[in-house]
Design an enzyme around this catalytic site. Structure first.
Site, PDB file in Angstrom:
ATOM      1  N   ASP A  17       0.819  -1.215   0.000  1.00 41.51           N
ATOM      2  CA  ASP A  17       0.000   0.000   0.000  1.00 41.51           C
ATOM      3  C   ASP A  17       0.849   1.260   0.000  1.00 41.51           C
ATOM      4  OD1 ASP A  17      -2.443  -1.449   0.120  1.00 41.51           O
ATOM      5  OD2 ASP A  17      -2.178  -1.726   2.279  1.00 41.51           O
ATOM      6  N   ARG A  97      -0.687   0.687  16.556  1.00 39.03           N
ATOM      7  CA  ARG A  97      -1.092   1.860  15.776  1.00 39.03           C
ATOM      8  C   ARG A  97      -1.055   3.168  16.565  1.00 39.03           C
ATOM      9  NH1 ARG A  97       0.646  -1.136  12.245  1.00 39.03           N
ATOM     10  NH2 ARG A  97      -0.774  -2.156  10.770  1.00 39.03           N
ATOM     11  N   ASP A 126      -7.652  -0.405  11.118  1.00 34.26           N
ATOM     12  CA  ASP A 126      -6.494   0.464  11.293  1.00 34.26           C
ATOM     13  C   ASP A 126      -6.782   1.916  10.938  1.00 34.26           C
ATOM     14  OD1 ASP A 126      -4.794  -1.370  12.383  1.00 34.26           O
ATOM     15  OD2 ASP A 126      -3.750  -1.844  10.532  1.00 34.26           O
ATOM     16  N   SER A 178      -1.842 -10.165   3.155  1.00 32.81           N
ATOM     17  CA  SER A 178      -1.723  -8.929   3.914  1.00 32.81           C
ATOM     18  C   SER A 178      -1.130  -9.288   5.267  1.00 32.81           C
ATOM     19  CB  SER A 178      -3.099  -8.275   4.083  1.00 32.81           C
ATOM     20  OG  SER A 178      -3.001  -7.124   4.900  1.00 32.81           O
TER      21      SER A 178
END
Length: 414
Positions: A17, A97, A126, A178
C-alpha cells in the site's frame, strides 16, 4: 483540498500500500512527501526502507525506533490488564497503531505538514486507530486515506500500478497475503485465508516459528520472573523488556506456541479471518495469569476480568488515548502491586503448561486448603455460612409453598 496540500507526511512501511502511495500522492496532489517508518520490532522489513522511499519520490524518510517504548508503555500494560479481544486475539496490530500515529503527528507538526497520509483500507480497523490518535494530538490536521478515494479496487490493482512505475515489491500475486509484523506478533490475512473453510498452510505462511507438529518431541522449560506485573527475568537472568520478549519469541516459536486461527468482528461491522503468530506473548499472558491466580484476592480478580473485556475493546477500537483507557490502567496498576514472583512453564508442541508458581505475596494457604487435618478451619462453620448464603432461596421456596395454598406459584427456575 489538493491545492492546499503542499507537504504530506506518510505513515510508511514499505509494504504494498504505502509503496505506491508515494508516487500516487505526487501524481494526484503534486506535493512533497515525507515518509515516516516506525520501528516497532519488525526487524528485516526495515532493511533498505529509506533508500526505497527516496527512490519512489519521498523527499526524506524518518525511521523512528519506538520498540522499547512500545513494549514498556503499550504491550506490557495491555498484558497486565489481561486484555484479549473476543477471547483469542492478543491485540498485536491494535496497540501498535497508537504509538506509531503519535510519533507521525509529532514529525508532521515539526515538518509543518499540511496533511498526514495512511495506507489503511476503508474496510479495516487500522483507519480508525490511526485517525483517532491523529485527532487526539493534532485535531485540525488534514488526513488523506487513498484507499477511500483512489480508483484502485484490489491488491492486484495495486501490484499492476507498481509494475507500471517500476516500484520494487517484496511480494507477488501468489504470495500477496496482507501481513503486519512487530515485536509482539505477525498477522496473515487474504488469499486462501479469506475462506474460513480453508485450513491454513502453516508450512507456507509461518515466519516466527513452526507448527506444533514440527516442534521438538522434548519439552522446554522456562521460568518467568515478574516484578509488580512486569516480566523482568528468564530463568533467573535479568533482561530488559525488548530482549526478554525476543527471547520468549524464539522459545515459543521453536515449540509451536502462539498460533491462532480466528474469525473476528471488526469495528466497522464485518467479520474477517486471520492467522496470528504470537509466541512470546502467549507465554507471557499465560505466566502472568498464573501469578495473578496466586496473588490477587477473589473479588479483585473477578472484577479485573470484567474490566479486561472493556480494555480489550478500547485497544481494538483504537481508543488508547481516551480518559477511560487511562482510568482503567490506573486501576490495573493498583492490582499489580503484589503480582511479583516466578512462574515455571513447560512448552510442548503448541502447549504452554503450568509447572509451578511462587510469590512472596501468595494468598494460597496450604494449611487451609489441605484435605488433611488442620487447626485453623472448623468445617462445622460452613453449615452456618451455607444457611446465610442460601437464605434468599429458602425464603423464596417458603413463599412459593404459601402461594400454592391459594392456587398460585412462582415461575419455575430450571
Amino acid at each position: 483540498m489538493k491545492d492546499q496540500i503542499k507537504k504530506a507526511v506518510l505513515a510508511y512501511s514499505g509494504g504494498l500500500d504505502t509503496s505506491i502511495i508515494i508516487p500516487w500522492l505526487k501524481e494526484n496532489y503534486g506535493c512533497e512527501v515525507v515518509a515516516v517508518a516506525a520501528d516497532v520490532g519488525q526487524d528485516k522489513e526495515l532493511t533498505g526502507l529509506e533508500e526505497k522511499a527516496i527512490k519512489t519520490g519521498a523527499s526524506k524518510c524518518y525511521i523512528e525506533d519506538l520498540t522499547k517504548e512500545f513494549v514498556d508503555n503499550y504491550i506490557f500494560p495491555t498484558m497486565q490488564a489481561g486484555a484479549v479481544y473476543e477471547g483469542t486475539y492478543l491485540l498485536g496490530t491494535s496497540f501498535a497503531r497508537p504509538i506509531i500515529a503519535k510519533r507521525i503527528v509529532e514529525i508532521a507538526l515539526k515538518e509543518g505538514a499540511d496533511a498526514i497520509v495512511h495506507g489503511c483500507t476503508g474496510k479495516g480497523n487500522d483507519q480508525v486507530r490511526f485517525e483517532l490518535a491523529i485527532r487526539a494530538f493534532a485535531p485540525k490536521m488534514k488526513i488523506i486515506a487513498p484507499w477511500r478515494v483512489w480508483d484502485l479496487k484490489s491488491r492486484d490493482d495495486e501490484i499492476a500500478y507498481a509494475e507500471e512505475r517500476n516500484i520494487p515489491l517484496t511480494i507477488n500475486r501468489e504470495t500477496n497475503y496482507s501481513k503486519d509484523m512487530n515485536i509482539w506478533h505477525l498477522s496473515h490475512e487474504g488469499l486462501d485465508l479469506e475462506d474460513p473453510a480453508n485450513e491454513p498452510n502453516y508450512d507456507k505462511i509461518l515466519e516466527l516459528g513452526v507448527s506444533p507438529e514440527k516442534a521438538p518431541d522434548k519439552a522446554t522449560y522456562v521460568t518467568v520472573h515478574f516484578e509488580k506485573g512486569v516480566p523482568t527475568a528468564l530463568d533467573g537472568k535479568e533482561m530488559d523488556s525488548v530482549s526478554l520478549l525476543k527471547a520468549l519469541n524464539k522459545l515459543g516459536g521453536e515449540n509451536g506456541i502462539g498460533l491462532v486461527d480466528l474469525v473476528e468482528n471488526r469495528l466497522v461491522g464485518m467479520k474477517s479471518r486471520g492467522v496470528y503468530e504470537t509466541p512470546g506473548g502467549t507465554i507471557l499472558y499465560t505466566a502472568h495469569k498464573h501469578l495473578e491466580d496466586l496473588t490477587l484476592d477473589r473479588d479483585t480478580s473477578h472484577y479485573k476480568q470484567m474490566l479486561a473485556l472493556r480494555f480489550a475493546e478500547l485497544v481494538y477500537f483504537g481508543q488508547w488515548y481516551t480518559p477511560l483507557r487511562k482510568a482503567l490502567t490506573a486501576f490495573i496498576n493498583e492490582t499489580q502491586k503484589t503480582v511479583t514472583g516466578d512462574v515455571k512453564l513447560k512448552l510442548y508442541k503448541g502447549n504452554v503448561v503450568h509447572a509451578g508458581t511462587t510469590s512472596p505475596y501468595s494468598l494460597y494457604s496450604e494449611s487451609l486448603a489441605t484435605f488433611g487435618e488442620d487447626g485453623i478451619y472448623d468445617q462445622k462453620d460452613s453449615a452456618g455460612f451455607i444457611n446465610l448464603f442460601g437464605l434468599p432461596l429458602t425464603v423464596r421456596a417458603l413463599a412459593d409453598e404459601e402461594l400454592k395454598k391459594s392456587g398460585l406459584d412462582f415461575p419455575d427456575v430450571e
